[in-house]
Write a protein that holds these residues in place. Structure first.
Motif, PDB file in Angstrom:
ATOM      1  N   ARG A  79       0.828  -1.201   0.000  1.00  0.00           N
ATOM      2  CA  ARG A  79       0.000   0.000   0.000  1.00  0.00           C
ATOM      3  C   ARG A  79       0.867   1.258   0.000  1.00  0.00           C
ATOM      4  NH1 ARG A  79      -5.118   0.473  -1.372  1.00  0.00           N
ATOM      5  NH2 ARG A  79      -5.961   1.561   0.425  1.00  0.00           N
ATOM      6  N   VAL A  80       1.978   1.196   0.706  1.00  0.00           N
ATOM      7  CA  VAL A  80       2.880   2.354   0.742  1.00  0.00           C
ATOM      8  C   VAL A  80       3.445   2.630  -0.639  1.00  0.00           C
ATOM      9  CG1 VAL A  80       5.039   3.255   1.694  1.00  0.00           C
ATOM     10  CG2 VAL A  80       3.453   2.010   3.168  1.00  0.00           C
ATOM     11  N   MET A  81       3.834   1.586  -1.373  1.00  0.00           N
ATOM     12  CA  MET A  81       4.491   1.758  -2.660  1.00  0.00           C
ATOM     13  C   MET A  81       3.515   1.958  -3.811  1.00  0.00           C
ATOM     14  SD  MET A  81       7.396   1.622  -1.361  1.00  0.00           S
ATOM     15  CE  MET A  81       8.195   2.063  -2.899  1.00  0.00           C
ATOM     16  N   GLU A  82       2.223   1.948  -3.568  1.00  0.00           N
ATOM     17  CA  GLU A  82       1.263   2.194  -4.648  1.00  0.00           C
ATOM     18  C   GLU A  82       1.434   3.613  -5.184  1.00  0.00           C
ATOM     19  OE1 GLU A  82      -2.741   1.381  -3.625  1.00  0.00           O
ATOM     20  OE2 GLU A  82      -2.442  -0.777  -3.418  1.00  0.00           O
ATOM     21  N   PRO A  83       1.122   3.846  -6.476  1.00  0.00           N
ATOM     22  CA  PRO A  83       0.525   2.917  -7.448  1.00  0.00           C
ATOM     23  C   PRO A  83       1.543   2.136  -8.285  1.00  0.00           C
ATOM     24  CG  PRO A  83       0.542   5.107  -8.358  1.00  0.00           C
ATOM     25  CD  PRO A  83       1.172   5.219  -6.996  1.00  0.00           C
ATOM     26  N   PHE A  84       2.841   2.351  -8.057  1.00  0.00           N
ATOM     27  CA  PHE A  84       3.864   1.725  -8.896  1.00  0.00           C
ATOM     28  C   PHE A  84       4.347   0.429  -8.254  1.00  0.00           C
ATOM     29  CE2 PHE A  84       4.304   6.365  -9.644  1.00  0.00           C
ATOM     30  CZ  PHE A  84       3.795   6.380 -10.928  1.00  0.00           C
ATOM     31  N   THR A  85       3.430  -0.491  -8.060  1.00  0.00           N
ATOM     32  CA  THR A  85       3.751  -1.807  -7.519  1.00  0.00           C
ATOM     33  C   THR A  85       2.655  -2.771  -7.941  1.00  0.00           C
ATOM     34  OG1 THR A  85       4.323  -3.020  -5.496  1.00  0.00           O
ATOM     35  CG2 THR A  85       2.557  -1.411  -5.345  1.00  0.00           C
ATOM     36  N   ALA A  86       2.822  -4.036  -7.561  1.00  0.00           N
ATOM     37  CA  ALA A  86       1.823  -5.070  -7.853  1.00  0.00           C
ATOM     38  C   ALA A  86       1.119  -5.411  -6.543  1.00  0.00           C
ATOM     39  CB  ALA A  86       2.479  -6.301  -8.464  1.00  0.00           C
ATOM     40  N   PRO A  87      -0.069  -4.835  -6.276  1.00  0.00           N
ATOM     41  CA  PRO A  87      -0.715  -5.066  -4.981  1.00  0.00           C
ATOM     42  C   PRO A  87      -1.203  -6.484  -4.776  1.00  0.00           C
ATOM     43  CG  PRO A  87      -2.165  -3.812  -6.427  1.00  0.00           C
ATOM     44  CD  PRO A  87      -0.846  -3.924  -7.134  1.00  0.00           C
ATOM     45  N   ASN A  88      -1.486  -7.212  -5.857  1.00  0.00           N
ATOM     46  CA  ASN A  88      -2.011  -8.576  -5.745  1.00  0.00           C
ATOM     47  C   ASN A  88      -1.018  -9.611  -6.273  1.00  0.00           C
ATOM     48  OD1 ASN A  88      -4.509  -7.555  -4.758  1.00  0.00           O
ATOM     49  ND2 ASN A  88      -5.145  -7.115  -6.857  1.00  0.00           N
ATOM     50  N   LEU A  89       0.255  -9.363  -6.096  1.00  0.00           N
ATOM     51  CA  LEU A  89       1.286 -10.275  -6.582  1.00  0.00           C
ATOM     52  C   LEU A  89       1.210 -11.611  -5.840  1.00  0.00           C
ATOM     53  CD1 LEU A  89       3.846 -10.716  -8.348  1.00  0.00           C
ATOM     54  CD2 LEU A  89       5.165  -9.805  -6.422  1.00  0.00           C
ATOM     55  N   LYS A  90       1.166 -12.701  -6.607  1.00  0.00           N
ATOM     56  CA  LYS A  90       1.133 -14.047  -6.043  1.00  0.00           C
ATOM     57  C   LYS A  90       2.505 -14.699  -6.232  1.00  0.00           C
ATOM     58  CE  LYS A  90      -3.273 -13.703  -5.167  1.00  0.00           C
ATOM     59  NZ  LYS A  90      -3.771 -13.584  -3.773  1.00  0.00           N
ATOM     60  N   VAL A  91       3.066 -15.175  -5.149  1.00  0.00           N
ATOM     61  CA  VAL A  91       4.391 -15.783  -5.162  1.00  0.00           C
ATOM     62  C   VAL A  91       4.267 -17.211  -4.647  1.00  0.00           C
ATOM     63  CG1 VAL A  91       6.773 -15.623  -4.353  1.00  0.00           C
ATOM     64  CG2 VAL A  91       5.446 -13.539  -4.733  1.00  0.00           C
ATOM     65  N   SER A  92       4.773 -18.158  -5.429  1.00  0.00           N
ATOM     66  CA  SER A  92       4.751 -19.567  -5.030  1.00  0.00           C
ATOM     67  C   SER A  92       6.147 -19.992  -4.562  1.00  0.00           C
ATOM     68  CB  SER A  92       4.298 -20.447  -6.201  1.00  0.00           C
ATOM     69  OG  SER A  92       5.220 -20.376  -7.278  1.00  0.00           O
ATOM     70  N   ARG A  93       6.213 -21.180  -4.026  1.00  0.00           N
ATOM     71  CA  ARG A  93       7.505 -21.675  -3.539  1.00  0.00           C
ATOM     72  C   ARG A  93       8.481 -21.953  -4.673  1.00  0.00           C
ATOM     73  NH1 ARG A  93       5.710 -26.084   1.156  1.00  0.00           N
ATOM     74  NH2 ARG A  93       4.541 -24.596   2.475  1.00  0.00           N
ATOM     75  N   LYS A  94       7.953 -22.212  -5.847  1.00  0.00           N
ATOM     76  CA  LYS A  94       8.828 -22.525  -6.983  1.00  0.00           C
ATOM     77  C   LYS A  94       9.476 -21.288  -7.582  1.00  0.00           C
ATOM     78  CE  LYS A  94       6.158 -26.625  -8.295  1.00  0.00           C
ATOM     79  NZ  LYS A  94       5.394 -27.298  -9.390  1.00  0.00           N
ATOM     80  N   ASN A  95       8.956 -20.107  -7.280  1.00  0.00           N
ATOM     81  CA  ASN A  95       9.508 -18.880  -7.848  1.00  0.00           C
ATOM     82  C   ASN A  95      10.843 -18.553  -7.205  1.00  0.00           C
ATOM     83  OD1 ASN A  95       6.169 -17.753  -7.927  1.00  0.00           O
ATOM     84  ND2 ASN A  95       7.403 -18.144  -9.739  1.00  0.00           N
ATOM     85  N   ALA A  96      11.873 -18.450  -8.006  1.00  0.00           N
ATOM     86  CA  ALA A  96      13.198 -18.054  -7.539  1.00  0.00           C
ATOM     87  C   ALA A  96      13.398 -16.562  -7.778  1.00  0.00           C
ATOM     88  CB  ALA A  96      14.274 -18.868  -8.243  1.00  0.00           C
TER      89      ALA A  96
END
Length: 372
Positions: A54-71
């Motif tokens: 919320r602090v970094m909005e609007p230049f961020t991804a507010p609904n970013l989904k990160v899984s365990r496989k993402n490096a």
């Protein structure tokens, strides 16, 4: 006849956005991705991540989904396409919670230990009159830094990192109505801790009564208890809230250089600036600064100091490690290529071709025997 579009599909069709609808200002603005690292960080850290998004909005991804496989290299690979300039990661160990700031694509990397933190909902719930509304997150916050005048290399790197995470402001043509929030970073020179605060900015006209302020804001007052409008305008104890807070303190009063959208804040008139904390709140301790993306040379360490000989030895060891890594990579590529070539030679199609060639040779030999 095709089915008629309704709802969101119809609205998107009416917009007819071009392929590159982003403006140059949006492309040049720094974009920050905030996510967690590690298997489990707990619910408190997850909520802190949501607050920092919320602090970094609007230049961020507010609904970013990160899984365990993402490096980490996955986020670096997409950074150029989405104009990502910084990565902010949160992790948790048995000792403490850590925040890491990474400059994409070549570093450096700043590692902070989070001594204390408070969620936004806890700060807002403690306020008597909270100032939170969706439109305040439509524009990036204003960065205010205090205590970063030291010439030490690690202080300069901290200041430069945070300054590059927020869009720069041109004071000559900036629209003051777009500045709704501010991020305050304060460095304690004694213990070296960095205090992170997030405030809402409200500008209210000063030097006028509460009754006049209500009329300027379009509020219809209740005049049933008064004989005349003058009784309402000049009643005693009628100072406005901004006037009460600024009594004896002229530091928060300014002369506006332009007229704001809010009523009563006119150009060349005096107004009072009021800050309301909306969170989150963090106390950060710098642990170390690394060159590169989390795997380079340690440029600064708060708790460990090394001699020049030890630094040279570590540098040589790092160079040797990179050389061996590149050598193993070349060997693996050669092995893969050799296996692919061998697989092509032993494929069924090649075997059928070889058998056809042998049968043709056998037929030729039989013809030679008949001629004899």
């Amino acid at each position: 006849m095709g089915r008629k579009q309704r709802g969101r599909a119809a609205r998107n069709a009416r917009r007819k956005l071009p392929p590159n609808f982003e403006t140059d200002e949006v492309r040049r603005a720094p974009h920050v991705l905030v996510f967690k690292r590690g298997v489990s960080v707990g619910n408190n850290v997850k909520e802190l991540i949501r607050d920092m998004r919320r602090v970094m909005e609007p230049f961020t991804a507010p609904n970013l989904k990160v899984s365990r496989k993402n490096a980490l290299k996955d986020f670096i690979a997409i950074s150029n396409h989405f104009h990502v300039t910084h990565l902010m990661t949160f992790s948790k160990t048995q000792l403490s919670t850590y925040m890491r700031l990474i400059r994409v694509p070549r570093g450096p990397t700043l590692n902070f230990r989070i001594r204390r933190f408070t969620h936004s909902r806890d700060i807002v719930s403690a306020l008597k009159r909270p100032q939170t509304f969706p439109k305040q997150f439509e524009h990036a916050p204003l960065l205010v830094m205090n205590g970063f005048q030291d010439d030490a290399i690690h202080i300069k790197l901290i200041a430069t990192m945070f300054q590059n995470m927020f869009p720069s402001i041109n004071v000559t043509n900036v629209d003051l109505s777009t500045i709704k929030r501010c991020v305050l970073l304060s460095l304690d020179p004694v213990n070296g801790l960095v205090e992170f605060r997030h405030y809402n900015i409200k500008i209210a006209p000063s030097g006028i009564s509460r009754a006049a302020k209500k009329l300027l804001q379009g509020k219809v007052p209740d005049l049933s208890k008064f004989n005349d409008i003058s009784d309402f305008m000049y009643r005693e104890g009628n100072a406005s809230e901004s006037e009460d807070e600024s009594m004896g303190n002229d530091e928060n009063e300014v002369i506006l250089s332009q007229q704001l959208r809010s009523r009563g804040n006119l150009k060349s008139n005096q107004s009072a600036i009021r800050l309301t904390e909306i969170g989150p709140r963090m106390t950060l301790e710098l642990v170390k600064i690394e060159d590169g993306l989390c795997d380079g040379e340690v440029l600064y360490h708060t708790h460990i100091s090394k001699t020049s000989e030890e630094v040279a030895e570590l540098r040589q060891r790092t160079i040797e490690k990179k050389r061996l890594k590149e050598q193993r990579k070349r060997e693996q590529e050669e092995n893969v290529k050799r296996k692919q070539d061998k697989k092509k030679k032993t494929s069924p199609e090649n075997q059928d071709d070889d058998m056809n060639e042998e049968s043709d040779n056998d037929d030729g030999d039989d013809e030679d025997e008949d001629e004899e």
